[in-house]
Design a protein around this motif. Structure first.
Motif, PDB file in Angstrom:
ATOM      1  N   LEU A  53       8.482 -16.537  29.543  1.00 37.16           N
ATOM      2  CA  LEU A  53       8.044 -17.930  29.640  1.00 37.16           C
ATOM      3  C   LEU A  53       8.525 -18.607  30.919  1.00 37.16           C
ATOM      4  CD1 LEU A  53       8.493 -19.112  25.945  1.00 37.16           C
ATOM      5  CD2 LEU A  53       6.338 -18.716  27.162  1.00 37.16           C
ATOM      6  N   ILE A  54       9.797 -18.466  31.242  1.00 35.35           N
ATOM      7  CA  ILE A  54      10.348 -19.185  32.383  1.00 35.35           C
ATOM      8  C   ILE A  54       9.753 -18.677  33.692  1.00 35.35           C
ATOM      9  CG2 ILE A  54      12.452 -19.816  33.598  1.00 35.35           C
ATOM     10  CD1 ILE A  54      11.973 -21.093  30.763  1.00 35.35           C
ATOM     11  N   SER A  55       9.515 -17.365  33.788  1.00 34.22           N
ATOM     12  CA  SER A  55       8.890 -16.845  35.016  1.00 34.22           C
ATOM     13  C   SER A  55       7.495 -17.430  35.198  1.00 34.22           C
ATOM     14  CB  SER A  55       8.831 -15.320  34.983  1.00 34.22           C
ATOM     15  OG  SER A  55       8.037 -14.861  33.905  1.00 34.22           O
ATOM     16  N   ARG A  56       6.775 -17.641  34.115  1.00 34.89           N
ATOM     17  CA  ARG A  56       5.433 -18.235  34.208  1.00 34.89           C
ATOM     18  C   ARG A  56       5.505 -19.729  34.511  1.00 34.89           C
ATOM     19  NH1 ARG A  56       5.100 -13.669  31.404  1.00 34.89           N
ATOM     20  NH2 ARG A  56       3.127 -12.513  31.367  1.00 34.89           N
ATOM     21  N   LEU A  57       6.428 -20.427  33.879  1.00 32.65           N
ATOM     22  CA  LEU A  57       6.567 -21.861  34.137  1.00 32.65           C
ATOM     23  C   LEU A  57       7.018 -22.138  35.569  1.00 32.65           C
ATOM     24  CD1 LEU A  57       8.260 -22.936  30.772  1.00 32.65           C
ATOM     25  CD2 LEU A  57       5.910 -23.413  31.479  1.00 32.65           C
ATOM     26  N   SER A  58       7.703 -21.181  36.174  1.00 33.01           N
ATOM     27  CA  SER A  58       8.196 -21.381  37.541  1.00 33.01           C
ATOM     28  C   SER A  58       7.077 -21.355  38.575  1.00 33.01           C
ATOM     29  CB  SER A  58       9.251 -20.317  37.885  1.00 33.01           C
ATOM     30  OG  SER A  58       8.661 -19.045  38.046  1.00 33.01           O
ATOM     31  N   LYS A  59       5.879 -20.987  38.172  1.00 35.16           N
ATOM     32  CA  LYS A  59       4.757 -21.032  39.113  1.00 35.16           C
ATOM     33  C   LYS A  59       4.397 -22.470  39.479  1.00 35.16           C
ATOM     34  CE  LYS A  59       2.798 -16.694  37.382  1.00 35.16           C
ATOM     35  NZ  LYS A  59       1.664 -16.047  36.658  1.00 35.16           N
ATOM     36  N   ASN A  60       4.725 -23.411  38.580  1.00 33.88           N
ATOM     37  CA  ASN A  60       4.375 -24.817  38.809  1.00 33.88           C
ATOM     38  C   ASN A  60       5.591 -25.734  38.865  1.00 33.88           C
ATOM     39  OD1 ASN A  60       1.525 -24.288  38.694  1.00 33.88           O
ATOM     40  ND2 ASN A  60       1.715 -24.137  36.467  1.00 33.88           N
ATOM     41  N   ALA A  61       6.792 -25.175  38.834  1.00 34.02           N
ATOM     42  CA  ALA A  61       8.003 -25.991  38.860  1.00 34.02           C
ATOM     43  C   ALA A  61       9.149 -25.189  39.452  1.00 34.02           C
ATOM     44  CB  ALA A  61       8.364 -26.458  37.448  1.00 34.02           C
ATOM     45  N   LYS A  62      10.044 -25.875  40.146  1.00 39.30           N
ATOM     46  CA  LYS A  62      11.235 -25.212  40.664  1.00 39.30           C
ATOM     47  C   LYS A  62      12.304 -25.244  39.585  1.00 39.30           C
ATOM     48  CE  LYS A  62      14.060 -24.605  44.719  1.00 39.30           C
ATOM     49  NZ  LYS A  62      14.161 -24.888  46.156  1.00 39.30           N
ATOM     50  N   ILE A  63      12.809 -24.072  39.195  1.00 35.68           N
ATOM     51  CA  ILE A  63      13.647 -23.945  38.004  1.00 35.68           C
ATOM     52  C   ILE A  63      14.992 -23.310  38.345  1.00 35.68           C
ATOM     53  CG2 ILE A  63      13.835 -22.857  35.728  1.00 35.68           C
ATOM     54  CD1 ILE A  63      10.802 -22.965  35.511  1.00 35.68           C
ATOM     55  N   LEU A  64      16.042 -23.901  37.783  1.00 32.85           N
ATOM     56  CA  LEU A  64      17.369 -23.283  37.785  1.00 32.85           C
ATOM     57  C   LEU A  64      17.689 -22.889  36.353  1.00 32.85           C
ATOM     58  CD1 LEU A  64      20.069 -22.582  39.217  1.00 32.85           C
ATOM     59  CD2 LEU A  64      20.877 -24.866  38.531  1.00 32.85           C
ATOM     60  N   LEU A  65      17.891 -21.608  36.108  1.00 30.65           N
ATOM     61  CA  LEU A  65      18.305 -21.132  34.794  1.00 30.65           C
ATOM     62  C   LEU A  65      19.799 -20.859  34.831  1.00 30.65           C
ATOM     63  CD1 LEU A  65      16.550 -18.756  32.353  1.00 30.65           C
ATOM     64  CD2 LEU A  65      18.909 -18.259  33.002  1.00 30.65           C
ATOM     65  N   ILE A  66      20.534 -21.500  33.924  1.00 31.48           N
ATOM     66  CA  ILE A  66      21.985 -21.352  33.862  1.00 31.48           C
ATOM     67  C   ILE A  66      22.353 -20.472  32.669  1.00 31.48           C
ATOM     68  CG2 ILE A  66      24.184 -22.558  33.644  1.00 31.48           C
ATOM     69  CD1 ILE A  66      22.843 -25.019  34.843  1.00 31.48           C
ATOM     70  N   GLU A  67      23.035 -19.376  32.948  1.00 28.88           N
ATOM     71  CA  GLU A  67      23.492 -18.472  31.898  1.00 28.88           C
ATOM     72  C   GLU A  67      24.857 -18.918  31.371  1.00 28.88           C
ATOM     73  OE1 GLU A  67      21.425 -14.358  33.594  1.00 28.88           O
ATOM     74  OE2 GLU A  67      23.613 -14.543  33.516  1.00 28.88           O
ATOM     75  N   GLU A  68      25.297 -18.281  30.292  1.00 26.48           N
ATOM     76  CA  GLU A  68      26.646 -18.522  29.817  1.00 26.48           C
ATOM     77  C   GLU A  68      27.655 -18.034  30.863  1.00 26.48           C
ATOM     78  OE1 GLU A  68      27.002 -16.656  25.996  1.00 26.48           O
ATOM     79  OE2 GLU A  68      26.238 -18.424  24.950  1.00 26.48           O
ATOM     80  N   PRO A  69      28.837 -18.619  30.906  1.00 27.42           N
ATOM     81  CA  PRO A  69      29.824 -18.233  31.914  1.00 27.42           C
ATOM     82  C   PRO A  69      30.160 -16.740  31.855  1.00 27.42           C
ATOM     83  CG  PRO A  69      30.485 -20.272  30.851  1.00 27.42           C
ATOM     84  CD  PRO A  69      29.306 -19.746  30.067  1.00 27.42           C
ATOM     85  N   ILE A  70      30.418 -16.198  33.036  1.00 29.87           N
ATOM     86  CA  ILE A  70      30.820 -14.792  33.116  1.00 29.87           C
ATOM     87  C   ILE A  70      32.325 -14.669  33.317  1.00 29.87           C
ATOM     88  CG2 ILE A  70      28.586 -13.990  33.940  1.00 29.87           C
ATOM     89  CD1 ILE A  70      29.697 -13.953  36.767  1.00 29.87           C
ATOM     90  N   GLY A  71      33.057 -15.820  33.255  1.00 24.83           N
ATOM     91  CA  GLY A  71      34.495 -15.805  33.466  1.00 24.83           C
ATOM     92  C   GLY A  71      34.839 -15.876  34.938  1.00 24.83           C
TER      93      GLY A  71
END
Length: 386
Positions: A53-71
């Motif tokens: 979904l996010i890869s498709r939505l990024s065609k029309n919007a600039k997106i930052l995806l934040i993951e859970e912390p890696i420490g």
């Protein structure tokens, strides 16, 4: 006040300074984003709903995806890893101790407090709602995470808070929809979909990988995460009853140990394979399986792989997951016991009713795609924002 901060962060304010303009991982400066996504799943882990979904939505919007912390390491000066998937899609892997501490490092990566959309996959990120001023808050509830093994006790309260602040709730299946609509008045059901052309490659002349090409037929295969949702006892009993059948399990382990896996000469654990490789492995399956346990963790699931198996034209055996029974019982062989599992394998390997199965698959697949799902979601968000 936020806790568990890096030493150099101890004296900083809770609310970050978004006027800063820093270079990150060689990327020029903090960026302005249209959407911020908060995800409990790693982008480079199993490719599933968020990636589709996010890869498709990024065609029309600039997106930052934040993951859970890696420490973090006290000797590591970087505050996170920024993965640039493409110009419009960036992945932040924060190097902080907990989710609340992410707010301190945000100015290094994002220059605006008011992106149009905040998109949540997990309520564990809900404390960060206080940092942003989103125009629209979306909760794409793909799983009932509160029922998963090891779920933190505070997640229930965090989800209540997120639901209270969400403008739109999407659900990953009908059972989840029925649950969430009792707690929110703007809920939409978007069951898992499929990239049909990708998995339909298994119907063509692609190569079967060497590690399953020479296994004794029939090959009964599964791909996906191997965790508490898999009925390992059912798999074990079935494999013992059918020693001449090859059972293939593809995917990483999560929340279980290698020692938990049943061991038989005809059970093969191949580990994780890339999304691009899956059609090749599917081509080598004679039968695809979904040996899910019936427990709290599977109460609301709507397995993405059901449609992926269909797109590859494979007969499917599944345990009686509620959404699978409801939507696909006409063409998926449903079992409860090892004896029923054995009978289904024997029956399906004869390839009876193959034409009927393919026609039923066609009718299901023509009505769904990740492209259509992403477009409908985008339309709902735009309508709400007007």
């Amino acid at each position: 006040m936020l806790t568990n901060l890096r030493p150099e962060q101890k004296n900083k304010l809770d609310v970050p300074d978004f006027n800063k303009n820093n270079a990150v991982n060689g990327y020029p400066t903090a960026q302005k984003y249209d959407m911020v996504v908060f995800c409990h799943l790693r982008w480079q882990f199993v490719y599933q709903r968020p990636q589709h979904l996010i890869s498709r939505l990024s065609k029309n919007a600039k997106i930052l995806l934040i993951e859970e912390p890696i420490g973090y390491d006290n000797h590591d000066e970087s505050s996170g890893n920024l993965l640039v998937i493409n110009e419009n899609l960036h992945i932040l892997q924060p190097k902080v101790k907990d989710i609340e501490a992410i707010s301190i490092i945000l100015p290094e990566y994002i220059s605006n407090l008011n992106p149009s959309v905040g998109w949540f996959y997990s309520a564990s990120f809900s404390p960060l709602l206080e940092v942003f001023d989103f125009e629209t808050v979306v909760f794409d509830c793909m799983d009932e995470l509160t029922l998963f093994k090891g779920a933190p006790k505070q997640l229930i309260d965090q989800e209540k808070y997120l639901m209270a602040n969400a403008d739109i709730v999407f659900t990953g299946g009908k059972s989840l929809y029925e649950s969430k609509k009792q707690h929110h008045d703007n809920v939409y059901c978007f069951p898992s979909s499929v990239d049909q052309p990708h998995f339909a490659q298994a119907l063509n002349g692609i190569e079967v990988p060497a590690d399953i090409a020479n296994l004794q037929a029939p090959v009964v295969g599964y791909f996906g995460v191997i965790d508490e949702r898999i009925d390992l006892e059912l798999l074990h009993e079935t494999a013992k009853k059918l020693p001449n059948v090859s059972f293939v399990m593809i995917g990483p382990l999560a929340k279980i140990d290698q020692s938990d896996l049943p061991v038989e000469d005809n059970i093969y654990y191949l580990g994780m394979r890339s999304y691009n490789e899956l059609p090749n492995y599917l081509k080598g399956f004679d039968i695809a399986m979904m040996p899910f346990a019936i427990n709290d963790a599977t109460k609301y699931i709507s397995p993405t792989k059901t449609l992926e198996y269909m797109a590859a034209g494979k007969p499917i055996i599944s345990t009686k997951i509620t959404d699978v029974v409801r939507d696909y019982s006409i063409c998926v062989n449903l079992v409860e016991t090892a004896d029923e599992f054995c009978e289904a394998i024997t029956y399906l390997f004869d390839k009876r009713d193959q034409l009927s199965m393919e026609l039923e698959y066609f009718d299901i697949l023509k009505n769904t795609s990740w492209d259509a799902t992403a477009n409908k979601m985008e339309s709902i968000i735009k309508t709400f924002a007007q």
